[in-house]
Design a protein around this motif. Structure first.
Motif, PDB file in Angstrom:
ATOM      1  N   GLN A   7      24.131 -16.898 -14.993  1.00  0.00           N
ATOM      2  CA  GLN A   7      24.188 -15.774 -14.061  1.00  0.00           C
ATOM      3  C   GLN A   7      23.380 -14.580 -14.585  1.00  0.00           C
ATOM      4  OE1 GLN A   7      28.051 -14.905 -12.350  1.00  0.00           O
ATOM      5  NE2 GLN A   7      28.800 -16.978 -12.775  1.00  0.00           N
ATOM      6  N   THR A   8      22.294 -14.897 -15.257  1.00  0.00           N
ATOM      7  CA  THR A   8      21.449 -13.869 -15.857  1.00  0.00           C
ATOM      8  C   THR A   8      20.929 -12.881 -14.827  1.00  0.00           C
ATOM      9  OG1 THR A   8      20.713 -15.655 -17.329  1.00  0.00           O
ATOM     10  CG2 THR A   8      19.606 -13.535 -17.526  1.00  0.00           C
ATOM     11  N   GLU A   9      20.382 -13.404 -13.756  1.00  0.00           N
ATOM     12  CA  GLU A   9      19.818 -12.537 -12.715  1.00  0.00           C
ATOM     13  C   GLU A   9      20.901 -11.694 -12.060  1.00  0.00           C
ATOM     14  OE1 GLU A   9      16.761 -12.096 -11.736  1.00  0.00           O
ATOM     15  OE2 GLU A   9      15.647 -13.692 -12.756  1.00  0.00           O
ATOM     16  N   LYS A  10      22.020 -12.303 -11.777  1.00  0.00           N
ATOM     17  CA  LYS A  10      23.115 -11.600 -11.103  1.00  0.00           C
ATOM     18  C   LYS A  10      23.587 -10.392 -11.895  1.00  0.00           C
ATOM     19  CE  LYS A  10      27.860 -12.331  -9.434  1.00  0.00           C
ATOM     20  NZ  LYS A  10      28.953 -13.327  -9.275  1.00  0.00           N
ATOM     21  N   TYR A  11      23.600 -10.523 -13.221  1.00  0.00           N
ATOM     22  CA  TYR A  11      24.106  -9.439 -14.060  1.00  0.00           C
ATOM     23  C   TYR A  11      23.016  -8.458 -14.499  1.00  0.00           C
ATOM     24  CZ  TYR A  11      28.795 -11.408 -14.421  1.00  0.00           C
ATOM     25  OH  TYR A  11      30.064 -11.844 -14.137  1.00  0.00           O
ATOM     26  N   GLY A  12      21.783  -8.702 -14.093  1.00  0.00           N
ATOM     27  CA  GLY A  12      20.704  -7.771 -14.404  1.00  0.00           C
ATOM     28  C   GLY A  12      20.193  -7.844 -15.823  1.00  0.00           C
ATOM     29  N   LEU A  13      20.335  -9.003 -16.464  1.00  0.00           N
ATOM     30  CA  LEU A  13      19.924  -9.141 -17.855  1.00  0.00           C
ATOM     31  C   LEU A  13      18.733 -10.079 -18.023  1.00  0.00           C
ATOM     32  CD1 LEU A  13      23.384  -9.267 -19.658  1.00  0.00           C
ATOM     33  CD2 LEU A  13      21.728  -7.387 -19.629  1.00  0.00           C
ATOM     34  N   SER A  14      18.012 -10.315 -16.953  1.00  0.00           N
ATOM     35  CA  SER A  14      16.853 -11.191 -17.037  1.00  0.00           C
ATOM     36  C   SER A  14      15.724 -10.484 -17.782  1.00  0.00           C
ATOM     37  CB  SER A  14      16.385 -11.580 -15.633  1.00  0.00           C
ATOM     38  OG  SER A  14      15.264 -12.421 -15.690  1.00  0.00           O
ATOM     39  N   PHE A  15      15.231 -11.118 -18.821  1.00  0.00           N
ATOM     40  CA  PHE A  15      14.134 -10.558 -19.616  1.00  0.00           C
ATOM     41  C   PHE A  15      13.413 -11.699 -20.312  1.00  0.00           C
ATOM     42  CE2 PHE A  15      12.414  -9.125 -23.693  1.00  0.00           C
ATOM     43  CZ  PHE A  15      11.598  -8.079 -23.292  1.00  0.00           C
ATOM     44  N   THR A  42      22.228  -2.040 -16.345  1.00  0.00           N
ATOM     45  CA  THR A  42      21.097  -1.182 -16.027  1.00  0.00           C
ATOM     46  C   THR A  42      20.374  -0.817 -17.315  1.00  0.00           C
ATOM     47  OG1 THR A  42      22.266  -0.242 -14.122  1.00  0.00           O
ATOM     48  CG2 THR A  42      20.384   1.000 -14.986  1.00  0.00           C
ATOM     49  N   ASP A  43      19.060  -0.894 -17.309  1.00  0.00           N
ATOM     50  CA  ASP A  43      18.250  -0.552 -18.471  1.00  0.00           C
ATOM     51  C   ASP A  43      18.230   0.973 -18.647  1.00  0.00           C
ATOM     52  OD1 ASP A  43      16.322  -0.113 -20.407  1.00  0.00           O
ATOM     53  OD2 ASP A  43      14.898  -1.544 -19.580  1.00  0.00           O
ATOM     54  N   VAL A  44      18.842   1.457 -19.738  1.00  0.00           N
ATOM     55  CA  VAL A  44      18.900   2.894 -20.007  1.00  0.00           C
ATOM     56  C   VAL A  44      18.191   3.228 -21.321  1.00  0.00           C
ATOM     57  CG1 VAL A  44      21.019   3.245 -18.684  1.00  0.00           C
ATOM     58  CG2 VAL A  44      21.172   2.667 -21.112  1.00  0.00           C
ATOM     59  N   THR A  45      17.279   2.365 -21.731  1.00  0.00           N
ATOM     60  CA  THR A  45      16.603   2.517 -23.024  1.00  0.00           C
ATOM     61  C   THR A  45      15.907   3.857 -23.154  1.00  0.00           C
ATOM     62  OG1 THR A  45      16.164   0.129 -22.882  1.00  0.00           O
ATOM     63  CG2 THR A  45      15.098   1.344 -24.654  1.00  0.00           C
ATOM     64  N   LYS A  46      15.106   4.193 -22.173  1.00  0.00           N
ATOM     65  CA  LYS A  46      14.323   5.434 -22.231  1.00  0.00           C
ATOM     66  C   LYS A  46      15.230   6.653 -22.253  1.00  0.00           C
ATOM     67  CE  LYS A  46      10.528   7.863 -19.949  1.00  0.00           C
ATOM     68  NZ  LYS A  46       9.558   7.832 -18.804  1.00  0.00           N
ATOM     69  N   ASN A  61      15.709 -15.105 -21.983  1.00  0.00           N
ATOM     70  CA  ASN A  61      17.110 -14.770 -22.228  1.00  0.00           C
ATOM     71  C   ASN A  61      17.983 -15.309 -21.098  1.00  0.00           C
ATOM     72  OD1 ASN A  61      16.185 -13.419 -24.457  1.00  0.00           O
ATOM     73  ND2 ASN A  61      16.416 -11.382 -23.585  1.00  0.00           N
ATOM     74  N   GLN A  62      19.165 -15.819 -21.460  1.00  0.00           N
ATOM     75  CA  GLN A  62      20.067 -16.353 -20.445  1.00  0.00           C
ATOM     76  C   GLN A  62      21.513 -15.957 -20.740  1.00  0.00           C
ATOM     77  OE1 GLN A  62      17.892 -20.521 -20.484  1.00  0.00           O
ATOM     78  NE2 GLN A  62      19.321 -20.454 -18.774  1.00  0.00           N
ATOM     79  N   LEU A  63      22.191 -15.495 -19.697  1.00  0.00           N
ATOM     80  CA  LEU A  63      23.616 -15.188 -19.770  1.00  0.00           C
ATOM     81  C   LEU A  63      24.390 -16.325 -19.128  1.00  0.00           C
ATOM     82  CD1 LEU A  63      26.076 -13.341 -20.264  1.00  0.00           C
ATOM     83  CD2 LEU A  63      25.590 -12.275 -18.041  1.00  0.00           C
ATOM     84  N   LEU A  64      25.214 -16.998 -19.915  1.00  0.00           N
ATOM     85  CA  LEU A  64      26.026 -18.112 -19.436  1.00  0.00           C
ATOM     86  C   LEU A  64      27.462 -17.636 -19.293  1.00  0.00           C
ATOM     87  CD1 LEU A  64      24.560 -20.859 -21.817  1.00  0.00           C
ATOM     88  CD2 LEU A  64      23.821 -20.282 -19.491  1.00  0.00           C
ATOM     89  N   ILE A  65      27.917 -17.508 -18.056  1.00  0.00           N
ATOM     90  CA  ILE A  65      29.268 -17.013 -17.782  1.00  0.00           C
ATOM     91  C   ILE A  65      30.265 -18.167 -17.849  1.00  0.00           C
ATOM     92  CG2 ILE A  65      30.771 -16.025 -16.002  1.00  0.00           C
ATOM     93  CD1 ILE A  65      29.032 -13.972 -17.334  1.00  0.00           C
ATOM     94  N   ASN A  66      31.368 -17.909 -18.553  1.00  0.00           N
ATOM     95  CA  ASN A  66      32.426 -18.900 -18.734  1.00  0.00           C
ATOM     96  C   ASN A  66      33.200 -19.091 -17.427  1.00  0.00           C
ATOM     97  OD1 ASN A  66      34.704 -20.381 -19.612  1.00  0.00           O
ATOM     98  ND2 ASN A  66      34.618 -19.430 -21.632  1.00  0.00           N
ATOM     99  N   ASN A  67      33.242 -20.338 -16.941  1.00  0.00           N
ATOM    100  CA  ASN A  67      33.963 -20.660 -15.703  1.00  0.00           C
ATOM    101  C   ASN A  67      35.445 -20.938 -15.932  1.00  0.00           C
ATOM    102  OD1 ASN A  67      31.553 -20.497 -14.133  1.00  0.00           O
ATOM    103  ND2 ASN A  67      31.033 -22.600 -14.715  1.00  0.00           N
ATOM    104  N   GLN A  68      35.893 -20.779 -17.167  1.00  0.00           N
ATOM    105  CA  GLN A  68      37.294 -20.939 -17.562  1.00  0.00           C
ATOM    106  C   GLN A  68      37.778 -22.394 -17.490  1.00  0.00           C
ATOM    107  OE1 GLN A  68      39.870 -18.106 -15.559  1.00  0.00           O
ATOM    108  NE2 GLN A  68      38.367 -16.457 -15.699  1.00  0.00           N
ATOM    109  N   ASN A  69      36.844 -23.342 -17.421  1.00  0.00           N
ATOM    110  CA  ASN A  69      37.212 -24.764 -17.377  1.00  0.00           C
ATOM    111  C   ASN A  69      36.296 -25.602 -18.265  1.00  0.00           C
ATOM    112  OD1 ASN A  69      34.854 -24.611 -15.947  1.00  0.00           O
ATOM    113  ND2 ASN A  69      35.636 -25.534 -14.059  1.00  0.00           N
ATOM    114  N   LEU A  70      35.816 -24.983 -19.350  1.00  0.00           N
ATOM    115  CA  LEU A  70      34.897 -25.622 -20.298  1.00  0.00           C
ATOM    116  C   LEU A  70      33.518 -25.886 -19.696  1.00  0.00           C
ATOM    117  CD1 LEU A  70      37.217 -28.133 -22.228  1.00  0.00           C
ATOM    118  CD2 LEU A  70      36.506 -25.830 -22.886  1.00  0.00           C
TER     119      LEU A  70
END
Length: 258
Positions: free
Chosen positions: A164-172, A236-240, A150-159
């Motif tokens: 920034q997957t790791e930075k946002y805590g969404l690495s899986f 933050t993982d709050v699944t449980k 999984n990868q989160l691609l953050i928009n830099n507002q310039n196309l």
């Protein structure tokens, strides 16, 4: 037949039914509701073609023909919806809408060709709340020859976009199918629900108590968006805590938020 082709078939049936209903109610018999835009005009040449092998086929991986995905959103806030296509084995593609149903392939310059050899669903959402749509791409990895993630691609507002997957805590890395962003705790920011499917074995069959066993790769996940002191979103993982099952007997192929 791929999942995408199945969807296309269903859309065609829906379109035909819509035309029949419309014609019956209005009495109009020769005014179509939709028209085809050829690739020669749109410049959209994306195709999700699959190549099987001894290591990667429907016998080795049950979901081989499930297809990738497409996300539609205005990435540069010019009022025109842009298109991001996910290819299972090939490169994902981002097309910028230039108007009049014409598009430009900006994949290379935008930095949105995600890693891995098996990609699945994709969604667009303003994850960091800056007014620009970001891209979240799902992938399958950690299983046999699959290297997707999984990868989160953050928009830099310039196309352009930044991973920034790791930075946002969404690495899986696991059996991800699709992610959906929504504000489940109603605190004003977007949280995320991640749907994961499972690769079943002889250990997957038994009584209902199996769903109480957590599978780190197959179980669905719920992430809560929390601002850290720097003001950056952090998940933050709050699944449980939310009481969501995370077992290997899940068949997560899609998600809808109402």
């Amino acid at each position: 037949m791929t999942y995408f082709k199945n969807c296309v078939h269903r859309f065609k049936v829906w379109i035909v039914l819509s035309l029949l209903i419309s014609c019956k109610e209005s009495g109009v018999t020769n005014t179509p509701l939709f028209f085809l835009v050829p690739s020669s005009h749109s410049s959209i040449t994306f195709e999700n073609r699959l190549s099987d092998s001894d290591e990667m086929n429907i016998i080795e991986y049950l979901y081989f023909y499930n297809g990738g995905g497409v996300a539609i959103g205005d990435i540069n806030n010019d009022g025109l919806p842009d298109l991001y296509f996910s290819a299972n084995q090939k490169e994902n593609k981002l097309y910028l809408n230039k108007g009049d149903f014409k598009f430009e392939d900006i994949t290379s310059t935008a930095g949105v060709s995600v890693a891995g050899n098996w990609k699945t669903g994709v969604t667009m959402a303003d994850v960091n709340g800056d007014g620009y749509l970001d891209i979240f791409s799902c992938g399958v990895g950690g299983h046999k020859s699959f290297t997707g993630r999984n990868q989160l691609l953050i928009n830099n507002q310039n196309l352009t976009f930044s991973d920034q997957t790791e930075k946002y805590g969404l690495s899986f890395q696991g059996f991800s199918t699709q992610a959906s962003f929504f504000d489940f705790d109603k605190d004003g920011d977007l949280d995320m629900y991640l749907v994961n499917h499972a690769v079943h074995s002889v250990h997957s069959y038994g009584d209902v108590s199996l769903r109480l066993q957590t599978d780190p790769k197959a179980g669905d996940k719920l992430y809560r968006n929390e601002l850290i002191p720097s003001g950056t979103a952090r998940f933050t993982d709050v699944t449980k805590d939310a009481g969501i099952y995370q077992s290997q007997i899940g068949y997560g192929l899609g998600v809808g938020i109402l």
